[in-house]
Scaffold this motif. Structure first.
Motif: not given
Length: 139
Positions: A31-36, A41-43, A60-65, A93-94
């Motif tokens: 779900x995350x772009x390859x060049x990102x 991801x904070x767990x 709990x997960x927080x994913x920052x993209x 969510x993604x």
């Protein structure tokens, strides 16, 4: 590539739990772009001290993209169940966000097609329209 940080509260993170967590979180990579390279991801894994039985573990997960920030939280009877539930929630969510972006792209393409068809229906060929538009800019 996602960088993970794991925090625990009232729980010791063993090598088995870490391995289980990383194996489950591999699903987020698609779900995350390859060049990102800035994806983080904070767990947080926690064992509740208020309850003795039942769903006492919380994940709990927080994913920052670069496309945004996504957050999920879930409880389970053991730490593995909490990890599985929080993984399902963040993937939901993604997928929702990916669907919204795809819908917006299709919708804007349909509008463009509608505009070009209406121009053609008025007797003006698209080629002539573009030529006239180009001549206007040159003046």
């Amino acid at each position: 590539m996602i960088r993970f940080t794991i925090k625990s509260t009232n729980l010791e993170i063993t090598a088995d739990i870490k391995e289980y967590f990383y194996k489950r979180m591999e699903a987020l990579e698609k779900f995350v772009e390859e060049d990102d390279m800035s994806a983080i991801c904070d767990a947080e894994l926690e064992r509740s001290t208020r309850h003795k039985s039942g769903e006492v573990f919380r994940g709990e997960l927080t994913l920052h993209t670069r496309n945004g920030t996504y957050r999920a939280e879930a409880n389970g009877e053991n730490v593995e169940a909490a990890i599985d539930k929080v993984k399902k929630e963040i993937i939901r969510e993604l997928r929702r966000e990916k669907r919204k972006r795809g819908h917006l792209l299709r919708h804007s393409g349909a509008k463009l097609k509608e505009v070009t068809q209406s121009i053609s229906l008025r007797g003006v060929q698209m080629k002539d329209f573009v030529v006239r538009l180009g001549n206007r800019k040159k003046k």
